[in-house]
Design an enzyme around this catalytic site. Structure first.
Site, PDB file in Angstrom:
ATOM      1  N   PRO A 104      60.384 -65.504  15.559  1.00  0.00           N
ATOM      2  CA  PRO A 104      60.510 -64.435  14.817  1.00  0.00           C
ATOM      3  C   PRO A 104      59.339 -63.637  14.020  1.00  0.00           C
ATOM      4  O   PRO A 104      58.856 -64.620  13.217  1.00  0.00           O
ATOM      5  CB  PRO A 104      61.849 -64.782  13.975  1.00  0.00           C
ATOM      6  CG  PRO A 104      62.112 -66.012  14.493  1.00  0.00           C
ATOM      7  CD  PRO A 104      60.924 -66.758  15.041  1.00  0.00           C
ATOM      8  N   GLU A 105      59.074 -62.744  14.268  1.00  0.00           N
ATOM      9  CA  GLU A 105      57.930 -61.912  13.439  1.00  0.00           C
ATOM     10  C   GLU A 105      58.709 -60.789  12.537  1.00  0.00           C
ATOM     11  O   GLU A 105      59.947 -60.747  12.447  1.00  0.00           O
ATOM     12  CB  GLU A 105      56.930 -61.144  14.218  1.00  0.00           C
ATOM     13  CG  GLU A 105      56.495 -62.430  15.243  1.00  0.00           C
ATOM     14  CD  GLU A 105      55.197 -61.719  15.892  1.00  0.00           C
ATOM     15  OE1 GLU A 105      54.372 -60.574  15.776  1.00  0.00           O
ATOM     16  OE2 GLU A 105      55.253 -62.060  17.253  1.00  0.00           O
TER      17      GLU A 105
END
Ligand code: ZN
Length: 313
Positions: A2-3
């Site tokens: 996840p960014e």
């Protein structure tokens, strides 16, 4: 992994779902997921706290709790949050019957049996495996933190120590503070490849492998260019690219390649919108040259060899 867009998406969903809820207690199935404070203190401190607000900083999710506390969640590689309605039970019997499987998969999670033999729920969903931490809310819902690879960390800090909790994060790329001038200043004096610098959370907070590749493609900059060799025009384009790919990523609900799911277990839609990431061999959308993959700073890096030429400046 996840960014920023994926974390922002989760933050927005959490905001709608759990502000005002009370954390009754927390169940921890993998102790190392709790990074601060020690587990007994964590469990004692977090019990019966109200969730006041939900924020994001870089890739950190931050829950403001009553008692001047903040809960930080950093999902790293494979961490996810999943909100279950009331009526689910957690079976920890594997812990004693099969510790090996327990260490990998965590508890088994299923709906309360209603007495009749009819259980049609999807209890085998892989989204319910690998639960490391479970927040039991006072209203009966459960917020699960799942993490197959176990790299993610959850921490509880006094609000006054937020800076310390978030380490030394750089500029927030979707804030007004992030300007082409700030980006230029951050890159000056850095001789590392631009891709590597973009991944450095102390420079820009929230960019990871997907969006760094996408932003460089947007700006037609080769990932191996030395960060301090970018021209002002290139910095301007890169700034535009970073803001653009992150904003689009949020609009599409994040990018899923394997593990990422949103709060309701749904995969994000941004996978259909990436230009270069994981697209090796496919034609560039601008010039039809096959996208190539190289390794930069031990990370897979994708680019168009024609649009993103390696000029030695
Ligand atoms: Zn191209």
């Amino acid at each position: 992994m996840p960014e920023l867009p994926e974390v922002e998406h989760t933050a927005r969903q959490l905001r709608d779902a759990i502000i005002g809820a009370k954390i009754r207690e927390v169940l921890v199935f993998w102790e190392n997921t709790i990074g601060h404070p020690d587990l007994p203190d964590f469990l004692a401190e977090i019990a019966d706290r109200d969730i006041l607000s939900v924020r994001r900083r870089g890739k950190f999710l931050i829950l403001d709790l009553s008692g001047e506390l903040i809960l930080t969640i950093h999902r790293r590689m494979t961490g996810n949050l999943l909100l279950l309605p009331p009526g689910w039970e957690i079976d920890t019997s594997l812990k004693t019957s099969d510790p090996f499987t327990w260490n990998i998969k965590g508890p088994l999670i299923h709906r309360y049996s209603t007495g009749n033999a009819e259980t049609t729920t999807d209890e085998t969903s892989s989204d319910l495996l690998y639960c490391r931490v479970c927040f039991n809310l006072a209203d009966g819902r459960r917020l699960l933190y799942t993490d197959p690879r176990k790299f993610g960390r959850i921490e509880l800090w006094p609000r006054e120590r937020e800076q310390e909790a978030l380490k030394s994060l750089g500029t927030e790329p979707l804030s007004e503070d992030f300007t082409p001038e700030i980006l230029a200043k951050s890159l000056s004096g850095r001789k590392s490849p631009i891709k590597q610098v973009l991944l450095n959370q102390e420079v820009i907070a929230g960019l990871g492998n997907i969006y760094a590749d996408e932003a460089l493609y947007y700006a037609s900059i080769h990932p191996l260019r030395r960060a301090n060799s970018l021209t002002p025009a290139e910095v301007q384009l890169l700034h535009e690219g970073i803001v653009s790919v992150l904003t689009l990523g949020i609009e599409h609900g994040g990018t899923s390649f394997s593990e990422y799911r949103d709060l309701w277990g749904e995969a994000g839609d941004n996978y259909n919108h990436v230009r270069v990431y994981h697209q090796e061999g496919k034609p560039c959308l601008r010039c039809s040259t096959p996208i190539e993959r190289i390794v930069v700073a031990q990370r897979s890096t994708h680019f168009c060899p024609k649009c993103q030429k390696l000029t030695l400046v």
